[in-house]
Write a protein that holds these residues in place. Structure first.
Motif, PDB file in Angstrom:
ATOM      1  N   GLY A 143     -12.820 -13.299 -36.557  1.00 27.41           N
ATOM      2  CA  GLY A 143     -11.412 -13.239 -36.204  1.00 27.41           C
ATOM      3  C   GLY A 143     -10.965 -14.462 -35.427  1.00 27.41           C
ATOM      4  O   GLY A 143     -11.714 -15.434 -35.229  1.00 27.41           O
ATOM      5  N   LEU A 144      -9.712 -14.390 -34.975  1.00 31.86           N
ATOM      6  CA  LEU A 144      -9.081 -15.509 -34.285  1.00 31.86           C
ATOM      7  C   LEU A 144      -8.407 -14.987 -33.022  1.00 31.86           C
ATOM      8  O   LEU A 144      -7.758 -13.931 -33.046  1.00 31.86           O
ATOM      9  N   ILE A 145      -8.561 -15.710 -31.908  1.00 28.12           N
ATOM     10  CA  ILE A 145      -7.867 -15.396 -30.664  1.00 28.12           C
ATOM     11  C   ILE A 145      -7.139 -16.648 -30.206  1.00 28.12           C
ATOM     12  O   ILE A 145      -7.705 -17.748 -30.229  1.00 28.12           O
ATOM     13  N   CYS A 146      -5.877 -16.494 -29.836  1.00 30.70           N
ATOM     14  CA  CYS A 146      -5.048 -17.620 -29.433  1.00 30.70           C
ATOM     15  C   CYS A 146      -4.287 -17.252 -28.161  1.00 30.70           C
ATOM     16  O   CYS A 146      -3.949 -16.086 -27.943  1.00 30.70           O
ATOM     17  N   ALA A 147      -4.017 -18.268 -27.357  1.00 31.54           N
ATOM     18  CA  ALA A 147      -3.188 -18.113 -26.159  1.00 31.54           C
ATOM     19  C   ALA A 147      -1.950 -18.981 -26.341  1.00 31.54           C
ATOM     20  O   ALA A 147      -2.062 -20.201 -26.514  1.00 31.54           O
ATOM     21  N   SER A 148      -0.771 -18.357 -26.362  1.00 32.62           N
ATOM     22  CA  SER A 148       0.482 -19.073 -26.574  1.00 32.62           C
ATOM     23  C   SER A 148       1.451 -18.747 -25.442  1.00 32.62           C
ATOM     24  O   SER A 148       1.232 -17.823 -24.648  1.00 32.62           O
ATOM     25  N   GLU A 149       2.514 -19.520 -25.381  1.00 26.35           N
ATOM     26  CA  GLU A 149       3.506 -19.337 -24.320  1.00 26.35           C
ATOM     27  C   GLU A 149       4.448 -18.191 -24.682  1.00 26.35           C
ATOM     28  O   GLU A 149       4.905 -18.070 -25.814  1.00 26.35           O
ATOM     29  N   THR A 150       4.751 -17.358 -23.698  1.00 26.14           N
ATOM     30  CA  THR A 150       5.696 -16.262 -23.878  1.00 26.14           C
ATOM     31  C   THR A 150       7.121 -16.780 -23.717  1.00 26.14           C
ATOM     32  O   THR A 150       7.390 -17.621 -22.849  1.00 26.14           O
ATOM     33  N   ASP A 151       8.008 -16.310 -24.571  1.00 23.24           N
ATOM     34  CA  ASP A 151       9.409 -16.693 -24.432  1.00 23.24           C
ATOM     35  C   ASP A 151       9.933 -16.244 -23.066  1.00 23.24           C
ATOM     36  O   ASP A 151       9.819 -15.067 -22.705  1.00 23.24           O
ATOM     37  N   GLY A 152      10.497 -17.166 -22.311  1.00 24.78           N
ATOM     38  CA  GLY A 152      10.982 -16.853 -20.983  1.00 24.78           C
ATOM     39  C   GLY A 152       9.954 -17.049 -19.896  1.00 24.78           C
ATOM     40  O   GLY A 152      10.260 -16.827 -18.727  1.00 24.78           O
ATOM     41  N   GLY A 153       8.741 -17.438 -20.246  1.00 20.22           N
ATOM     42  CA  GLY A 153       7.695 -17.673 -19.257  1.00 20.22           C
ATOM     43  C   GLY A 153       6.621 -16.619 -19.327  1.00 20.22           C
ATOM     44  O   GLY A 153       6.887 -15.439 -19.496  1.00 20.22           O
ATOM     45  N   GLY A 154       5.382 -17.049 -19.212  1.00 19.59           N
ATOM     46  CA  GLY A 154       4.262 -16.132 -19.264  1.00 19.59           C
ATOM     47  C   GLY A 154       3.245 -16.575 -20.302  1.00 19.59           C
ATOM     48  O   GLY A 154       3.318 -17.686 -20.859  1.00 19.59           O
ATOM     49  N   LEU A 155       2.291 -15.720 -20.550  1.00 17.28           N
ATOM     50  CA  LEU A 155       1.203 -16.038 -21.471  1.00 17.28           C
ATOM     51  C   LEU A 155       1.018 -14.870 -22.434  1.00 17.28           C
ATOM     52  O   LEU A 155       1.058 -13.712 -22.028  1.00 17.28           O
ATOM     53  N   THR A 156       0.821 -15.217 -23.716  1.00 14.76           N
ATOM     54  CA  THR A 156       0.633 -14.205 -24.754  1.00 14.76           C
ATOM     55  C   THR A 156      -0.704 -14.444 -25.438  1.00 14.76           C
ATOM     56  O   THR A 156      -0.971 -15.548 -25.933  1.00 14.76           O
ATOM     57  N   PHE A 157      -1.534 -13.405 -25.460  1.00 10.96           N
ATOM     58  CA  PHE A 157      -2.813 -13.469 -26.166  1.00 10.96           C
ATOM     59  C   PHE A 157      -2.679 -12.708 -27.479  1.00 10.96           C
ATOM     60  O   PHE A 157      -2.208 -11.561 -27.502  1.00 10.96           O
ATOM     61  N   THR A 158      -3.107 -13.355 -28.577  1.00 10.74           N
ATOM     62  CA  THR A 158      -3.073 -12.739 -29.905  1.00 10.74           C
ATOM     63  C   THR A 158      -4.481 -12.690 -30.460  1.00 10.74           C
ATOM     64  O   THR A 158      -5.169 -13.724 -30.529  1.00 10.74           O
ATOM     65  N   VAL A 159      -4.931 -11.507 -30.828  1.00  9.28           N
ATOM     66  CA  VAL A 159      -6.259 -11.306 -31.405  1.00  9.28           C
ATOM     67  C   VAL A 159      -6.077 -10.821 -32.846  1.00  9.28           C
ATOM     68  O   VAL A 159      -5.396  -9.816 -33.081  1.00  9.28           O
ATOM     69  N   ILE A 160      -6.681 -11.533 -33.804  1.00  6.51           N
ATOM     70  CA  ILE A 160      -6.559 -11.198 -35.226  1.00  6.51           C
ATOM     71  C   ILE A 160      -7.963 -11.022 -35.784  1.00  6.51           C
ATOM     72  O   ILE A 160      -8.782 -11.945 -35.699  1.00  6.51           O
ATOM     73  N   ILE A 161      -8.240  -9.864 -36.348  1.00  8.74           N
ATOM     74  CA  ILE A 161      -9.535  -9.625 -36.976  1.00  8.74           C
ATOM     75  C   ILE A 161      -9.301  -8.997 -38.346  1.00  8.74           C
ATOM     76  O   ILE A 161      -8.355  -8.234 -38.540  1.00  8.74           O
ATOM     77  N   PRO A 162     -10.129  -9.330 -39.334  1.00  5.27           N
ATOM     78  CA  PRO A 162      -9.962  -8.722 -40.658  1.00  5.27           C
ATOM     79  C   PRO A 162     -10.326  -7.240 -40.640  1.00  5.27           C
ATOM     80  O   PRO A 162     -11.251  -6.817 -39.938  1.00  5.27           O
TER      81      PRO A 162
END
Length: 584
Positions: free
Chosen positions: A535-554
């Protein structure tokens, strides 16, 4: 052969061209000589056969021809023999300059030695030299072979009235043929030498020009050998051998440079890892050693028991921290080796999200936590909006609601550890009153033969997955993926820090203070666990400030059992309502 291998390729090619020219020229010259010789002999045979009667009837006139200077007068040799092949007379004998006579070598008187009538044959010359000086050219002409034909004849004797039979041998010198062949040979020699010189010059120029790309490849290889891995071979049309070689070499060089860069990065990471690990382990070890020495120094003073309890407490905390650090390092090492993880178990992803939300709420009771699903917005949007402006790019969006039950195959402990580490970071590094959204959904993406575990944990990889979701939405086919998303609205991180968040021992605080309790291994463990699930894990910026973690697995399909069906317990049936009621 060893000496031949030491010769340069250009020299070999030019030498091969010259050898081929010499052999071809020699074969052509030999063939032309043979053709001309056969043609002249054929013409001589025709002349002998057709003019035999004319020569015999004009012997008297030919005898009166002046032959002292040339053969242009009488060129024929005539000899008569009787029916028993005995020589009767030789009325015509050509004479050359200087009283040089040349006659064909014939069988002795009384025999023809197998000569067939009417069939010309070639024989050597017998030279007879008279008194006086003899020129070299005359002697050469006299030594030329002869072409002779034997003919039978019958003559009526005027005295007796009977018929007399006999044999006439008529010959012509082949000096003209030899002279012509000599001229042709000289012509071929002169033209051949000129052709070889010209061909040598042109072949050298052509070979050097043809091998110029190879020389460029050689220079490029020398620069690469000196350490400049960015050099590339000049491109050429790939339908040529040099072009195909250049393309293959450039591809190989690109892979070598990439491997070298990856090796260098791995080495740098290993050095940084050893340095960070030593730093992290040194602190609790120093604390343990210091408090142990402090106890030894103060044990004989009053109040030593109370101070001993404090020292032991400090030692216990440091050892506990060191044990947790060693356990994290052991987990990373096992996952790097493909051990310590079991992917053949059933995992309820919605249950992991719900339990993690409960854990975070227990840590921060005042924090607002919303649960829901994850969708892709803009997947059906046109390339150009109706007002002519470009639409917003597609992105993942959280929608509050009931958690979707998702069952897949994997390691539930490791996946739970991933979400737990993310939640732990939110608890440590964000204000307790900032809201958090947690969602999970199943999305279909068109990613044939793509292993998400080999993709870097960057925004580019996440955008690629979103584009694959758009493609699957338009084509109606693709692979199913579970997408878990945890969104906080805290202070967030700078882009440079977000790129390093999954590195081992990385902390946003450069002072590496211990107040927060983190070691910098949580996100590295989460990334290793997700990659183990391909799978894939990413850390991106949250709209308006903050941190968003996205975990994708098949999604790996498993057959649900009766225990996998949702039951009527409120915490499992509607986790969002449970969390909200707990807050109330």
């Amino acid at each position: 052969m060893r000496h031949l291998d030491a010769v340069s390729l250009s020299t070999k090619l030019v030498s091969i061209i010259l050898v081929l020219l010499l052999v071809s020229g020699g074969v052509i010259a030999f063939a032309v000589r043979q053709l001309v010789s056969a043609y002249i002999i054929d013409k001589t045979d025709t002349q002998l056969t057709n003019q035999a009667g004319l020569v015999i009837n004009n012997i008297d006139q030919l005898q009166r021809t002046d032959n002292s200077s040339t053969l242009n007068g009488n060129m024929y040799f005539v000899q008569f023999r009787d029916a028993d092949y005995n020589i009767e007379s030789t009325p015509l004998v050509p004479k050359l300059q200087g009283s040089v006579a040349s006659v064909p070598k014939l069988p002795a008187s009384g025999s023809l030695d197998g000569i067939q009538f009417g069939r010309p044959f070639t024989t050597d010359a017998q030279v007879q030299v008279g008194d006086g000086s003899v020129s070299r050219s005359s002697l050469k002409m006299a030594m030329s072979p002869w072409r002779v034909v034997a003919l039978q004849y019958t003559v009526k004797d005027p005295d007796s009235g009977g018929v007399v039979c006999g044999v006439a041998l008529i010959g012509l010198s082949l000096h003209d043929m030899q002279d012509t062949l000599g001229i042709i040979t000289k012509y071929f020699l002169v033209v051949g030498i000129a052709t070889i010189v010209f061909a040598t010059v042109m072949a050298t120029i052509a070979v050097d020009r043809t091998l110029l790309p190879l020389k460029r490849i050689e220079k490029t290889a020398a620069k690469i050998a000196n350490g400049d891995l960015s050099q590339r071979v000049p491109s050429a049309p790939e339908n040529t051998e040099v072009g195909s070689l250049s393309a293959s070499l450039n591809q190989m060089l690109a892979r070598i440079e990439q491997s070298f860069r990856e090796q260098q990065e791995t080495t740098d990471k290993m050095k940084r890892f050893v340095s960070d690990a030593s730093h992290e382990l040194r602190t609790p070890l120093a604390a343990i050693h210091g408090y142990a020495e402090l106890y030894k120094m103060q044990r004989d003073y009053p109040g030593a028991l109370e101070r001993a309890d404090e020292s032991i407490d400090r030692i216990e905390k440091s050892s506990t921290r060191m044990a947790a650090l060693v356990e994290d390092l052991l987990s990373l090492a096992r996952m790097d080796e493909g051990r310590g993880i079991d992917l053949n178990q059933k995992v309820k992803l919605n249950g992991i999200i719900a339990d993690s939300a409960e854990d975070l709420h227990a840590l921060d009771p005042e924090r607002v936590i919303r649960l829901g699903s994850v969708t892709v917005t803009g997947s059906e949007a046109p390339l150009v909006a109706a007002d002519g402006t470009a639409p917003e790019p597609a992105r993942l969006e959280f929608t509050e609601g009931k958690l979707e039950p998702i069952l897949t195959q994997g390691d539930p402990a490791r996946l739970r550890q991933v979400i737990t580490n993310i939640v732990g970071n939110i608890h440590r590094y964000t204000p307790s009153d900032s809201p958090v959204e947690m969602g999970v959904s199943v999305l279909t993406a068109s990613l044939p033969h793509v292993d998400l575990g080999k993709m870097p944990s960057t925004d580019v990889s996440l955008d690629q997955f979103i584009q694959a979701v758009q493609v699957a939405a338009s084509t109606g086919s693709g692979q199913r993926f579970a997408v878990m998303r945890v969104i906080d609205h805290g202070p967030g991180m700078a882009p440079q820090s977000r790129q390093m968040i999954f590195e081992r021992f990385y902390t946003a605080d450069p002072s590496r203070a211990r107040e927060k309790g983190g070691t910098g291994l949580g996100m590295a463990i989460a990334q290793s666990a997700v990659k183990a699930h391909h799978g894939l894990i990413c850390a991106s910026e949250t709209d308006g400030g903050g941190l968003t973690f996205t975990v994708i697995i098949p999604i790996v399909e498993v057959e649900p059992t009766s225990s996998d069906a949702p039951h009527s317990a409120p915490a499992n049936e509607n986790p969002s309502e449970s969390v909200q009621s707990t807050k109330a």
